[in-house]
Design a protein around this motif. Structure first.
Motif, PDB file in Angstrom:
ATOM      1  N   ALA A 227       0.828  -1.211   0.000  1.00  0.00           N
ATOM      2  CA  ALA A 227       0.000   0.000   0.000  1.00  0.00           C
ATOM      3  C   ALA A 227       0.860   1.258   0.000  1.00  0.00           C
ATOM      4  CB  ALA A 227      -0.923  -0.003   1.224  1.00  0.00           C
ATOM      5  N   VAL A 228       1.979   1.218   0.713  1.00  0.00           N
ATOM      6  CA  VAL A 228       2.907   2.355   0.728  1.00  0.00           C
ATOM      7  C   VAL A 228       3.381   2.680  -0.685  1.00  0.00           C
ATOM      8  CG1 VAL A 228       5.227   3.084   1.426  1.00  0.00           C
ATOM      9  CG2 VAL A 228       3.706   2.058   3.106  1.00  0.00           C
ATOM     10  N   LEU A 229       3.791   1.661  -1.414  1.00  0.00           N
ATOM     11  CA  LEU A 229       4.302   1.870  -2.767  1.00  0.00           C
ATOM     12  C   LEU A 229       3.219   2.393  -3.704  1.00  0.00           C
ATOM     13  CD1 LEU A 229       6.527  -1.325  -3.133  1.00  0.00           C
ATOM     14  CD2 LEU A 229       7.327   1.035  -2.925  1.00  0.00           C
ATOM     15  N   SER A 230       2.016   1.828  -3.610  1.00  0.00           N
ATOM     16  CA  SER A 230       0.915   2.290  -4.462  1.00  0.00           C
ATOM     17  C   SER A 230       0.574   3.751  -4.176  1.00  0.00           C
ATOM     18  CB  SER A 230      -0.329   1.411  -4.243  1.00  0.00           C
ATOM     19  OG  SER A 230      -0.092   0.101  -4.708  1.00  0.00           O
ATOM     20  N   ALA A 231       0.593   4.125  -2.903  1.00  0.00           N
ATOM     21  CA  ALA A 231       0.297   5.507  -2.539  1.00  0.00           C
ATOM     22  C   ALA A 231       1.358   6.459  -3.060  1.00  0.00           C
ATOM     23  CB  ALA A 231       0.187   5.627  -1.012  1.00  0.00           C
ATOM     24  N   ILE A 232       2.622   6.046  -3.008  1.00  0.00           N
ATOM     25  CA  ILE A 232       3.713   6.895  -3.482  1.00  0.00           C
ATOM     26  C   ILE A 232       3.600   7.152  -4.986  1.00  0.00           C
ATOM     27  CG2 ILE A 232       6.215   6.942  -3.904  1.00  0.00           C
ATOM     28  CD1 ILE A 232       6.589   5.638  -1.158  1.00  0.00           C
ATOM     29  N   VAL A 233       3.202   6.130  -5.754  1.00  0.00           N
ATOM     30  CA  VAL A 233       3.080   6.286  -7.205  1.00  0.00           C
ATOM     31  C   VAL A 233       2.133   7.427  -7.564  1.00  0.00           C
ATOM     32  CG1 VAL A 233       2.182   5.220  -9.318  1.00  0.00           C
ATOM     33  CG2 VAL A 233       3.651   3.905  -7.795  1.00  0.00           C
ATOM     34  N   PHE A 234       1.004   7.536  -6.851  1.00  0.00           N
ATOM     35  CA  PHE A 234      -0.027   8.511  -7.210  1.00  0.00           C
ATOM     36  C   PHE A 234       0.005   9.767  -6.331  1.00  0.00           C
ATOM     37  CE2 PHE A 234      -1.575   4.444  -8.777  1.00  0.00           C
ATOM     38  CZ  PHE A 234      -1.945   4.779 -10.074  1.00  0.00           C
ATOM     39  N   SER A 235       1.019   9.884  -5.500  1.00  0.00           N
ATOM     40  CA  SER A 235       1.113  11.043  -4.604  1.00  0.00           C
ATOM     41  C   SER A 235       1.354  12.328  -5.389  1.00  0.00           C
ATOM     42  CB  SER A 235       2.241  10.839  -3.588  1.00  0.00           C
ATOM     43  OG  SER A 235       3.497  10.739  -4.241  1.00  0.00           O
ATOM     44  N   GLY A 236       0.859  13.424  -4.868  1.00  0.00           N
ATOM     45  CA  GLY A 236       1.037  14.721  -5.512  1.00  0.00           C
ATOM     46  C   GLY A 236       0.272  15.789  -4.766  1.00  0.00           C
ATOM     47  N   PHE A 237       0.193  16.967  -5.349  1.00  0.00           N
ATOM     48  CA  PHE A 237      -0.419  18.105  -4.662  1.00  0.00           C
ATOM     49  C   PHE A 237      -1.788  18.491  -5.218  1.00  0.00           C
ATOM     50  CE2 PHE A 237       4.173  18.531  -4.042  1.00  0.00           C
ATOM     51  CZ  PHE A 237       4.226  18.633  -2.658  1.00  0.00           C
ATOM     52  N   LYS A 238      -2.272  17.745  -6.215  1.00  0.00           N
ATOM     53  CA  LYS A 238      -3.597  18.017  -6.748  1.00  0.00           C
ATOM     54  C   LYS A 238      -4.658  17.307  -5.910  1.00  0.00           C
ATOM     55  CE  LYS A 238      -1.852  18.408 -11.490  1.00  0.00           C
ATOM     56  NZ  LYS A 238      -1.913  17.828 -12.862  1.00  0.00           N
TER      57      LYS A 238
END
Length: 295
Positions: A227-238
């Protein structure tokens, strides 16, 4: 120190390759990851150095795109092969040979997918490790490493540490301090990635808890690292980034829980980061469909 590393590009590329395990093109992130791995075991630290160096060296010798090599794209799957094999097995001569060969092969497979413009993430690591673990279990008598036994040790039921443990388990590290170091390592490169990863671990742990997964393994981070890795892939400021993180994490954890509950991949060493890859692929597909419909 930055200038020193830039003067030795191979070392710089190796460190960035290690940092790319959590999608961070940052030499300091890679160095902190390496320190955390060495804290877990010297064999793991040496293994990740050898395999990442083998992957990077192979990419250089085969004259792959230099900018991709400099970004560490041929190091992270190789790094995971090394740390995985040294974690699962006692480091005999055969294991050390496979760590180097596996690192080199990971770079070649990674290049194939890069050429096809397929976001493969850690899939080369998964393929190589599954094949190696199955073959070694089937045709050799190499005993498991001491780290495998340590997995069943005492668990600290602290919610904060559950999340940092998830960061640690991405690179097969069960120690509390290693997990905290990994979180800091990602944070110094990308605060958004670190915080979304932390939230991903919380959400992943909650979903697994609702599915009745063993509470001790949840707190160890074993149901949170994908889950950590999946969250990092789509992380951003939008604002939309949070939605995609939520979708990716839920899909990843559902896949993870299903595979673990059915012991689907036990014969090849477990799920590894396959739930992350599968959950992310599905989310990217949904994202493309959404953009196409919206456009």
């Amino acid at each position: 120190m930055d200038e020193f590393l830039k003067k030795i590009p191979f070392i710089d590329n190796v460190l960035k390759g290690i940092g790319q395990i959590m999608l961070q093109e940052n030499r300091w992130t890679g160095l902190l990851f390496l320190i955390g791995i060495f804290m877990g075991s010297w064999q793991g630290g040496v293994a990740v150095l050898l395999s990442t160096a083998a992957g990077t060296f192979t990419a250089m010798k085969l004259k792959y795109d230099q900018s991709q090599i400099n970004a560490g794209l041929y190091g992270f799957s190789a790094a995971l092969v090394g740390v995985a094999l040294s974690f699962v097995f006692q480091t005999t001569l055969l294991i050390w040979v496979l760590i180097v060969l596996g690192g080199a092969l990971a770079a070649i497979i990674q290049h194939f997918f890069i050429q096809k413009r397929i976001p493969v993430f850690t899939f080369p690591f998964i393929i190589i490790t599954w094949v190696c673990v199955f073959a070694l279990h089937s045709f050799t008598q190499i005993p498991p490493s001491a780290a495998i036994s340590a997995v069943t040790g005492p668990v600290d039921y602290d919610d904060f540490l559950t999340c940092t443990n998830a960061f640690g388990e991405v690179i097969f590290q069960g120690g509390v301090l290693s997990g905290v170091i990994f979180f800091i390592a990602v944070f110094i490169s990308s605060p958004a990635a670190a915080l979304y990863g932390f939230l991903g671990a919380i959400l992943g742990s909650y979903v697994s808890h609702m599915h009745g997964e063993p509470i001790d393994k949840i707190h160890m981070g074993l149901f949170g690292f994908n889950a950590v890795l999946s969250a990092i892939v789509f992380s951003g400021f939008k604002k939309a980034d949070g939605i995609w993180v939520f979708i990716a994490v839920v899909l990843t954890v559902l896949i993870d829980d299903y595979l673990v509950d059915n012991n689907t991949l036990g014969a090849v060493g477990g799920v590894l980061t396959f739930p992350f890859v599968a959950g992310t692929w599905i989310t990217l597909f949904i994202q493309k469909l959404f953009i196409k419909v919206k456009g």
